[in-house]
Design a protein around this motif. Structure first.
Motif, PDB file in Angstrom:
ATOM      1  N   LYS A  23      20.128  72.970  88.949  1.00 16.00           N
ATOM      2  CA  LYS A  23      19.672  72.204  90.104  1.00 16.00           C
ATOM      3  C   LYS A  23      18.162  72.267  90.350  1.00 16.00           C
ATOM      4  O   LYS A  23      17.645  71.571  91.208  1.00 16.00           O
ATOM      5  N   SER A  24      17.461  73.110  89.607  1.00 16.90           N
ATOM      6  CA  SER A  24      16.021  73.237  89.870  1.00 16.90           C
ATOM      7  C   SER A  24      15.244  73.169  88.557  1.00 16.90           C
ATOM      8  O   SER A  24      15.785  73.364  87.465  1.00 16.90           O
ATOM      9  N   ASP A  26      13.010  75.293  87.613  1.00 15.55           N
ATOM     10  CA  ASP A  26      12.962  76.639  87.035  1.00 15.55           C
ATOM     11  C   ASP A  26      14.161  76.887  86.133  1.00 15.55           C
ATOM     12  O   ASP A  26      14.049  77.509  85.071  1.00 15.55           O
ATOM     13  N   GLU A  27      15.334  76.424  86.552  1.00 11.11           N
ATOM     14  CA  GLU A  27      16.528  76.613  85.730  1.00 11.11           C
ATOM     15  C   GLU A  27      16.443  75.807  84.441  1.00 11.11           C
ATOM     16  O   GLU A  27      16.870  76.274  83.372  1.00 11.11           O
TER      17      GLU A  27
END
Length: 560
Positions: A23-24, A26-27
């Protein structure tokens, strides 16, 4: 990341399944950094190895509760169709489904199992076949990617010719899959003709009692035996000692009857007995939730009767037969969700329809076969009987194998509201064209007219009729001479089979307007077959696929 997948479609799809859960940013960056670890860094790495790496990444990214479910699917062959209902019941028996992942108090373990499969599908790890059912999509079958089996650490014993399986088994064994060669075996079939797999092919293995001694496997939770020939037509000894057994499945086996000692299986959750008789001990098995019974040939029933009392918690009941089973016990099953039955008398049909509308509030799927013994007479009672069947709101599959005559035309307006998805008519001897009425069934997806179901000469499909029909079979209609299809009829039709309609002159010209048609199968009708194939060959030689007689330029497959 797509470049790292070497443009392999499966690898790209699996990687997308991993990223869709992130969902981000960073992920996403974390996946990008870690992917090299799984792709076996270095020059000269083969594409297959990189695919293995993406598979490993997909597996490692799964939630903890999905990993055992995925590994469990590895016991099936790569080319084997896995029916999702069976898979769900196996997962449940193995304790892999937890109520902690449900969305409500009314959800059953089968519902939660479907959620698990849906998540595996969303990650592109599993292939599924989907069908539209009452304007809702549901899974029918699934397959694990062939490339994933070895990478997920799955080992299968295949084509072992020795038959000495005792040396392979350990008392702590929980899962064992054995694939053997197939041979043709002539055995009596007690099954009523149905949609089930009625293959008479059995594995080339004879289970001797000293080979598979069930006394040793007290921890066994699932026992599935498929297409095997048992010496003496009896199960190996020790079945009663499997006190932890939750799933017992017997499919197309050379076996007369289950032993009465199965009543000791107090924790049994699912009993799949497709063509093996069950003794009268079910009332002691209070934890049963799913029961699949064989279909019987009428002449082989004799004095055999099976009582179904004490099973009030049952959720699935397939194979009910009014000649063998007591309907009073079944109508009390408040939790019933899936039900298949064959009725041989009008009273049983009426009782089932009443139970559908009053008692079975949780019912999701119902199939009813109106078999020989029922009478639909040309009287007011007969008309009301037929109306009651067609207007039942939760009856989805309907088979009628008795004489109907003209009665189907008397309740035109009432029948239009039917929610029947699959309709099979056999030996009905309908005298007037039924297509005008059946074409108004808005939910109908499959229609089978066979074995003198219609004795008239002409069929006509009007414009806008059969809005959802996908499969149509016309078989053994001896008087049929002409079949007409108007433009706009059957807009969703994908498959047609015409079999032994010997007086039919030609395939309808109007089929050229059905842009969804993928398969046309003509059998037992050499004249029409030659005409169709001759027209296609003639058209292809000239660079086009249109002719005054017929037009198959949308059809992808044509079988003669």
């Amino acid at each position: 990341m797509v470049l790292k997948c070497e443009s392999l479609p499966l690898a790209i799809s699996l990687l997308g399944g991993v990223l869709i859960k992130k969902k981000s940013i960073d992920e996403w960056e974390l996946v990008n950094r870690n992917i090299n670890t799984y792709l076996y860094r270095g020059e000269g790495v083969e594409k297959e190895k990189k695919l293995d790496g993406v598979l490993n990444l997909s597996y490692e990214d799964l939630p903890y509760y999905l990993k055992p479910c995925l590994l469990y699917m590895g016991q099936f062959r790569g080319d084997q169709i896995i029916y999702v209902g069976t898979l769900y019941r196996l997962w449940i028996a193995e304790g892999m489904i937890s109520r902690d992942h449900g969305h409500g108090d009314n959800e059953t373990l089968m519902d939660i199992a479907e959620l698990y499969l849906n998540e595996l599908v969303s990650r592109s790890i599993v292939n599924v076949e989907v069908e539209d059912f009452l304007k809702e999509q549901r899974y029918v079958s699934c397959r694990l990617h062939d490339a994933g089996k070895e990478d997920f650490g799955l080992q299968i014993i295949e084509n072992d010719q020795s038959g000495n399986f005792g040396t392979l088994l350990d008392p702590k064994t929980r899962h064992l899959v054995i694939h053997c060669h197939e041979v043709q075996v002539e055995l009596e079939n007690d099954g009523f003709p149905s949609t089930r797999d009625d293959s008479r092919r059995y594995k080339n293995i004879e289970f001797l009692h000293n080979i598979l001694d069930l006394h040793k496997f007290k921890l066994l939770r699932v026992l599935v035996i498929r297409r095997c020939n048992f010496k003496g037509r009896k199960l190996p000894r020790g079945i009663a000692n499997l006190v932890h057994l939750k799933y017992l499945g017997l499919f197309c086996c050379a076996l007369d009857e289950l032993p009465s000692s199965i009543s000791n299986l107090r924790y049994l959750y699912t009993l799949d007995s497709w063509d093996v008789r069950v003794p009268n001990v079910l009332k002691k098995m209070h934890r049963l939730k799913h029961l699949v019974l064989p279909y019987y040939r009428k002449e082989n029933i004799g004095e055999y009767r099976l009582r179904l009392e004490g099973l009030e918690e049952l959720e699935i009941l397939y194979g009910f037969d009014s000649l063998v089973h007591d309907l009073k016990s079944v109508t009390k099953m408040k939790n019933l969700q899936y039900f298949e039955a064959i009725a041989h008398d009008n009273q049983s049909v009426s009782s089932i329809i009443n139970a559908i509308t009053t008692n079975w509030k949780k019912l999701r799927f119902c199939k009813l076969v109106i078999g020989h013994g029922c009478e639909i007479t040309p009287t007011k009672e007969g008309s009301m009987f037929l109306k009651k069947v067609f207007t039942c709101s939760d009856l989805h599959y309907l088979w009628i194998h008795v004489h109907v005559g003209k009665l189907i035309h008397e309740y035109h307006n009432e029948i239009i509201g039917s929610r029947i998805v699959r309709l099979q008519l056999m030996e009905c001897e309908i005298e007037e064209d039924p297509m005008e009425i059946l074409g108004k069934l808005s939910s109908l997806q499959q229609l089978f007219l066979s074995n003198r179901s219609y004795v008239g000469k002409h069929l006509k499909c009007h414009a806008l009729d059969f809005p959802c029909l996908k499969n149509l079979v016309l078989k053994c209609l001896p008087n049929l001479k002409e079949w007409r299809v108007e433009k706009g009829a059957m807009p969703a039709l994908s498959e047609i089979e015409i079999n032994r309609c010997l007086r039919l002159k030609m395939v309808p010209y109007g089929l050229r307007f059905v842009s969804t048609l993928k398969k046309l199968k003509i059998t037992g009708m050499r004249k029409i077959g030659k005409k169709c194939f001759g027209i296609i060959k003639w058209s292809r030689r000239r660079g086009f696929l249109q002719s005054p007689a017929c037009d198959f330029h949308y059809c992808r497959r044509l079988n003669e």
